[in-house]
Design an enzyme around this catalytic site. Structure first.
Site, PDB file in Angstrom:
ATOM      1  N   ASN A 116       0.746  -1.290   0.132  1.00  0.00           N
ATOM      2  CA  ASN A 116      -0.115   0.065  -0.142  1.00  0.00           C
ATOM      3  C   ASN A 116       0.842   1.252  -0.087  1.00  0.00           C
ATOM      4  OD1 ASN A 116      -2.693   1.551   0.301  1.00  0.00           O
ATOM      5  ND2 ASN A 116      -2.164   1.581   2.493  1.00  0.00           N
ATOM      6  N   LYS A 129      -3.420   5.458  -3.656  1.00  0.00           N
ATOM      7  CA  LYS A 129      -4.246   4.597  -4.790  1.00  0.00           C
ATOM      8  C   LYS A 129      -5.242   3.649  -4.120  1.00  0.00           C
ATOM      9  CE  LYS A 129      -3.736   2.157  -8.851  1.00  0.00           C
ATOM     10  NZ  LYS A 129      -2.831   1.219  -9.844  1.00  0.00           N
ATOM     11  N   GLN A 192       7.338   0.874   4.976  1.00  0.00           N
ATOM     12  CA  GLN A 192       8.371   0.491   4.438  1.00  0.00           C
ATOM     13  C   GLN A 192       9.622   1.425   4.426  1.00  0.00           C
ATOM     14  OE1 GLN A 192       6.685   0.979   0.002  1.00  0.00           O
ATOM     15  NE2 GLN A 192       8.779   0.514   0.020  1.00  0.00           N
ATOM     16  N   GLY A 221      10.876   0.417  -3.393  1.00  0.00           N
ATOM     17  CA  GLY A 221      10.227  -0.727  -4.161  1.00  0.00           C
ATOM     18  C   GLY A 221       9.795  -1.719  -2.979  1.00  0.00           C
ATOM     19  N   HIS A 222       8.946  -2.749  -3.658  1.00  0.00           N
ATOM     20  CA  HIS A 222       8.326  -3.732  -2.589  1.00  0.00           C
ATOM     21  C   HIS A 222       9.301  -4.903  -2.043  1.00  0.00           C
ATOM     22  CE1 HIS A 222       7.969  -5.941  -6.451  1.00  0.00           C
ATOM     23  NE2 HIS A 222       7.028  -5.117  -6.792  1.00  0.00           N
ATOM     24  N   ILE A 251      -2.152  -3.865  -3.824  1.00  0.00           N
ATOM     25  CA  ILE A 251      -3.435  -3.731  -3.362  1.00  0.00           C
ATOM     26  C   ILE A 251      -4.419  -3.419  -4.591  1.00  0.00           C
ATOM     27  CG2 ILE A 251      -3.199  -1.257  -2.980  1.00  0.00           C
ATOM     28  CD1 ILE A 251      -4.856  -2.004  -0.257  1.00  0.00           C
ATOM     29  N   ASP A 252      -3.854  -2.998  -5.883  1.00  0.00           N
ATOM     30  CA  ASP A 252      -4.556  -2.633  -6.865  1.00  0.00           C
ATOM     31  C   ASP A 252      -4.823  -4.087  -7.847  1.00  0.00           C
ATOM     32  OD1 ASP A 252      -2.204  -3.248  -8.156  1.00  0.00           O
ATOM     33  OD2 ASP A 252      -1.945  -0.954  -8.938  1.00  0.00           O
ATOM     34  N   LYS A 394      -4.435  -0.453 -13.137  1.00  0.00           N
ATOM     35  CA  LYS A 394      -3.274   0.404 -13.251  1.00  0.00           C
ATOM     36  C   LYS A 394      -3.796   1.705 -13.949  1.00  0.00           C
ATOM     37  CE  LYS A 394      -0.348  -2.430 -11.650  1.00  0.00           C
ATOM     38  NZ  LYS A 394       0.042  -2.199 -10.247  1.00  0.00           N
TER      39      LYS A 394
END
EC number: 2.7.7.9
Length: 506
Positions: A116, A129, A192, A221-222, A251-252, A394
Site C-alpha cells: 500500500n 491509490k 516500508q 520498492g516492494h 492492493i490494486d 493501473k
C-alpha cells in the site's frame, strides 16, 4: 554463477589498471556516502528515533555499496545458462492438491499483506491509490477488508490484514482505516523504509537533515518488504500470534484473493516462498518471468536481458509465464534470511529528473523487487495460476472493465460474469482525455454494457451516453477540435466512428 542484477547487456573487458581505478573510485564514493549518512543520523535528537533511522541508513548503505560494486564490475547474465523453468520449478495450478479438512488449521496460520505504498497520481487522484473508488462505492481497501472479513466469518478464523504503507501513504491510510474499527478484522500497519534520493552526478544524498523535505526521499520498492517486516517488529507480532504464512500482493490487483489450494500446496511441500505466475499474452511480454539459471530458479526482468536476446525473452513459447506479484512467504524463513543477511536481490537503478527547489536535478533511486528474493528461499517455486488471479487496475481503461457488467462483486471478491464467452476480458484502450479518474467519470458517467465486447479504442473528446451497449470491435476517434457524443441507448457493434457528432439536450 549468480544472476546479475542490472541493465545488463554491456560486455566489459577491463584492464587491471581500469579495475584498480574503478575500485578506488568505488571506495571513495562509499566512504563519502557513509560520512553523509552519519551526518544525517546526527540530526535526529530522540534516541529511539535515532536508532531506527540509523538502522534504515545502514540498510541503505548496504544497498548503495552493492550498487557501486556491481557498477564497477560490469556484470551481466550469461545467456547460455538461461533456460525455460523445469516442471518442478513452475507447478501447474490444476495439478496441486485441493485443500481438504485442514483448511481451517492452515488459515489460522495465515496473515494477508497488501502493498500500500503507492499514490493515485497516475490516475489523477490525490492520496493513496488504495482509497480510489473502484466499484459500487468500494475502494481497493474496502474490497480487501470485505474479503478478509468474509474469510474469517466463513471459517471462524482470525486472519490478520496487514498493510505495508510508505511515508507517502501512511498518514492518510491511518485516517481511513478508522472506519473499520467495528469490523471483525485485525488490521496491522507498518511503513516500508524511507531512503535518501542520490544525486546522479555526485553520488551524494539529496537531503541534508533527517527531516528534510519529503521529495528528497523515496520508498525503495516492494523488495523492501522483508527488511521492513523485520525491522518494524510486525513479523515478531505475527509469529507470536501463531502465524507462519504470509500472502502478499499489490492492493490494486483485484484478483489476488486468498486461495486455500495454494496455501495447502505451500504447507504440504514445505515451500518457504511461492510466486504466482500466469500465462503470457501479447500484452504481458515485457513482464518478469521465472527461469532456470544454471539449475536454479530465478526471476528475470526485461531490463536484465542483453539487447540481442530481448525478442527471445518476449517469446511466449520459451518463457510462457509472467510474475503476477502474488507471493507467499514462510515467516520464520523470512526472519532467518533477513537476520543472516542472506538477501541480495537484484538492484533496479531508477534514474529520473525531478524538480527540486525550483531546479531540475538528476537523481538515482535504488530499488528492489520482492520477486527477486525467490532464489534465497528453500523449496521456492512458481505456481502457474488461472488468469482470474491477475486483475490489476493501473489505468482508467482497467477501471472501465471492473466497473462494467463484465464483473460482479461477491463478498469483496471481483468475479467475471459467467455469461462472458471465453472467460477473458476485452482489450480496452482509452486516450489522454480519460487518463484521470475525474475526466473518465465526466466522459463516461454511465458504464456501457460490454459483455460481448472484444476490443474498444476511444481517443479524443468522446462522451458516452447512458444505457449504451458495445459489441465486437468498436473504435471511436474524435480528432482535434471535434467532439463525439454517443447518444443514450446506442448499440455499437463492429464499427468505426470518426469526425464530429454533438447531441444537444432539449
Amino acid at each position: 554463477m549468480d544472476l546479475a542484477p542490472r541493465p545488463l547487456g554491456r560486455q566489459h573487458s577491463k584492464s587491471q589498471s581500469a579495475f584498480a581505478f574503478d575500485n578506488t573510485a568505488t571506495s571513495i564514493a562509499a566512504s563519502t556516502m557513509k560520512n553523509e549518512l552519519n551526518h544525517l543520523a546526527s540530526t535526529v535528537k530522540d534516541p529511539l528515533a535515532k536508532k531506527a533511522f540509523q538502522k534504515e541508513m545502514d540498510n541503505f548503505f548496504s544497498l548503495f555499496s552493492r550498487y557501486l560494486q556491481e557498477d564497477a564490475r560490469g556484470s551481466e547474465i550469461n545467456w547460455d545458462l538461461v533456460e525455460s523453468p523445469k516442471p518442478e520449478q513452475v507447478v501447474e495450478y490444476d495439478t496441486i492438491t485441493e485443500a481438504g479438512g485442514l483448511s481451517r488449521d492452515y488459515l489460522n496460520k495465515l496473515a494477508v499483506l497488501k502493498l500500500n505504498g503507492g499514490l493515485g497520481t497516475t490516475m489523477g487522484c490525490v492520496g493513496p491509490k488504495s482509497i480510489i473508488e473502484v466499484r459500487d462505492g468500494n475502494s481497493f481497501l474496502d474490497l480487501s477488508v470485505r474479503q478478509i472479513e468474509h474469510l474469517n466469518r466463513k471459517y471462524n478464523v482470525n486472519v490478520p490484514f496487514v498493510l505495508m504503507n510508505s511515508f507517502n501513504t501512511d498518514e492518510a491510510t491511518a485516517k481511513v482505516i478508522k472506519k473499520y474499527e467495528a469490523h471483525k478484522i485485525d488490521i496491522l500497519t507498518f511503513n516500508q523504509s524511507r531512503y535518501p534520493r542520490v544525486h546522479k552526478e555526485t553520488l551524494l544524498p539529496v537531503p541534508h537533515t533527517a527531516d528534510s523535505a519529503i521529495d528528497e526521499w523515496y520508498p525503495p520498492g516492494h523488495g523492501d518488504v522483508f527488511e521492513a517486516l523485520t525491522n518494524s517488529g510486525i513479523i515478531d507480532t505475527l509469529i507470536a500470534q501463531g502465524k507462519e504464512y504470509l500472502f502478499v500482493s499489490n492492493i490494486d490487483n483485484l484478483g489476488a484473493v486468498v486461495d486455500l489450494n495454494i496455501l495447502n500446496h505451500m504447507v504440504e511441500t514445505n515451500a518457504e516462498y511461492l510466486m504466482e505466475l500466469t500465462n503470457k499474452t501479447k500484452a504481458d511480454v515485457k513482464g518478469g518471468t521465472l527461469i532456470d539459471y544454471d539449475g536454479n530458479v530465478r526471476l528475470l526482468e526485461i531490463a536484465q536481458v542483453p539487447p540481442q536476446h530481448v525478442e527471445e525473452f518476449k517469446s511466449i513459447k520459451k518463457f510462457k509465464y509472467f510474475n503476477t506479484n502474488n507471493l507467499w512467504f514462510h515467516l520464520p524463513s523470512v526472519k532467518r534470511v533477513v537476520n543472516n543477511h542472506e538477501l541480495s536481490m537484484e538492484i533496479i537503478p531508477n534514474k529520473k529528473t525531478i524538480k527540486h527547489k525550483g531546479e531540475n536535478i538528476n537523481i538515482i533511486q535504488l530499488e528492489t523487487a520482492a520477486g527477486a528474493a525467490i532464489r534465497h528461499f528453500k523449496n521456492a517455486h512458481g505456481v502457474n495460476v488461472p488468469r482470474r488471479r491477475f486483475l490489476p487496475v493501473k489505468t482508467c481503461s482497467d477501471l472501465l472493465l471492473v466497473k462494467s457488467d463484465l464483473y460482479s462483486i461477491n463478498h469483496g471478491q471481483v468475479e467475471m460474469n459467467p455469461r462472458r464467452f471465453g472467460g477473458t476480458a476485452p482489450l480496452v484502450k482509452l486516450g489522454a482525455h480519460f487518463k484521470k479518474v475525474a475526466d473518465f467519470s465526466a466522459h463516461i458517467p454511465s458504464i456501457p454494457k460490454i459483455l460481448e465486447l472484444d476490443h474498444l479504442t476511444i481517443t479524443g473528446d468522446v462522451n458516452i451516453g447512458r444505457n449504451v451497449t458495445l459489441k465486437g470491435t468498436v473504435i471511436i476517434v474524435a480528432s482535434d477540435a471535434n467532439r463525439i457524443d454517443i447518444p443514450n441507448g446506442s448499440v455499437l457493434e463492429n464499427c468505426v466512428i470518426t469526425g464530429n457528432l454533438n447531441i444537444l439536450e432539449h
